[in-house]
Design an enzyme around this catalytic site. Structure first.
Site: not given
Ligand code: PLP
Length: 385
Positions: A183
């Site tokens: 990210k």
């Molecule tokens: C649009 C979106 N939402 C949620 C997530 C989930 O993030 P995390 O891995 O921090 O739980 C991601 C992860 O790639 C994502 O691309």
């Protein structure tokens, strides 16, 4: 052969390394003062009163749904053009994710489709700011407010981003960010929920640590007390101080990172705008894009090969790419379920065949960006009709 340009590399400097080492040496590893500091700095950065640190954006989304009261039998509207997490958290609450199509230009949620999907059971909407471009929040908030539906933003891609001059993180009821390794800033794994609602913030904080009334700092420090109470059946979603120690210097660099991402996006735009086989990302007016992803759409009518072959050729030439996303309704869990018929998602079906995410991150050099441009252009030229 030139060195491989990966799809993503985090930008971790000496500040981050020193900060994490200092925390390890301090003897306090789990949630404590560093995490409190990270929450405070994050809240100030976004411009919101409350920020709750957790160990993923998925956890933040889950807690957000729970504290706004999503429960068994409710419906939550989710775009199909997203990652697994956005819909799976709805299942955690034993509610039904109602998938809707996306807009062909931004790939953000289609607002007309969203409106059509509302039923008396709709409790919440989770707009996803795809690639880092904020959704049309004024329309979404208006639709939601008039029907008493909560808006939980999935801002996993959108730090820092602005909509009509306001930071993402200050718009909907609760906003959820991701600090996953790929990210715009990272803690390895991590997430944050922001809100103006003090009660929801406190509730999420408690749920993130077993639903107990005191965190570790308040139990294990000389000032603390051993006594605690379980107020809710909670979860184990707390962020460690080691992760927060990484997050604080990352957050302080976040605007500089964004400037570089923006510069690289503009270079890609400039290079590809006159290549008829490539549709460059559409950017709405009155927003600031986080450029977490740079997603091109191929005009396949003009090409002799498909998207997958282009990805293979890019890989052979040493360029890592990705696809965001395989729409949720195309995954077996959802496609085997009659609730999500293929014909309900014509735009996402079409977009999925032609999207490629190119590398875009601050660790790339100007020369890397130029190489991506050259290789993409050469492949397209060689395979045009
Ligand atoms: C649009 C979106 N939402 C949620 C997530 C989930 O993030 P995390 O891995 O921090 O739980 C991601 C992860 O790639 C994502 O691309």
């Amino acid at each position: 052969m030139k060195p491989f340009i990966p799809f993503h590399l985090p930008d971790i400097g000496e500040e981050e390394i020193c900060s994490v080492v200092e925390t390890i040496r301090s003897g306090w590893l789990t949630t404590g003062k560093k995490t409190k500091q990270f929450e405070r700095e994050f809240a100030d950065f976004v411009g919101t009163p409350h920020a709750v640190a957790v160990n993923s954006c998925t956890a933040a989304l889950h807690l957000a749904l729970e504290v706004v009261g999503v429960t068994a039998g409710d419906e939550v509207i989710v775009p199909t053009m997203t990652f697994a997490a956005t819909a799976e958290v709805v299942h955690y609450c034993r509610a039904l994710p109602v998938l809707v199509d996306c807009q062909s230009d931004t790939l953000n949620i289609d607002i007309e489709a969203l409106e059509r999907a509302i039923t008396p059971k709709t409790k919440a909407i989770i707009p996803v700011h795809f690639a880092g471009q904020p959704c049309e929040m004024a329309r979404i908030l208006e639709i939601a407010k008039s029907r008493n539906i909560k808006v939980i933003e999935d801002a996993a891609h959108a730090l820092p981003a602005k909509y009509q001059g306001r930071m993402v993180g200050t718009l909907g009821d609760i906003t959820c960010f991701s600090f996953y390794a790929t990210k715009t800033m990272t803690t390895g794994e991590g997430g944050m929920a922001t809100t103006e609602n003090a009660e929801w913030a406190e509730h999420m904080r408690m749920l993130s640590l077993h639903g107990i009334s005191r965190d570790a700092v308040n139990r294990y420090t000389p000032e603390g007390s051993w006594y605690y109470e379980i107020r809710y059946p909670g979860y184990k979603y707390n962020l460690t101080d080691m992760a927060s120690a990484l997050g604080i210097p990352q957050l302080r660099k976040c605007h500089d990172f964004a400037t570089i991402r923006h510069k690289y996006a503009m270079r890609y735009n400039e290079a590809f705008k006159d290549v008829p086989e490539i549709v460059i990302p559409h950017v709405n007016e009155d927003i600031e894009h986080a450029w977490h992803l740079y997603v091109i759409q191929l005009d396949l009518q003009r090409l002799r090969i498909g998207r997958d072959e282009i990805i293979d050729l890019l890989k052979q030439e040493g360029i890592g790419t990705s696809v965001h996303f395989i729409p949720l309704h195309l995954h077996p869990y959802y496609s085997n379920n009659n609730t999500y018929p293929l014909k309900s998602f014509p735009v996402a079906n079409q977009a999925f065949k032609c999207i490629i995410s190119l590398p875009i991150y601050p660790k790339m050099t100007d020369a890397d960006v130029q190489r991506v441009i050259d290789v993409v252009t050469q492949i397209i030229q060689k395979h045009r009709r």
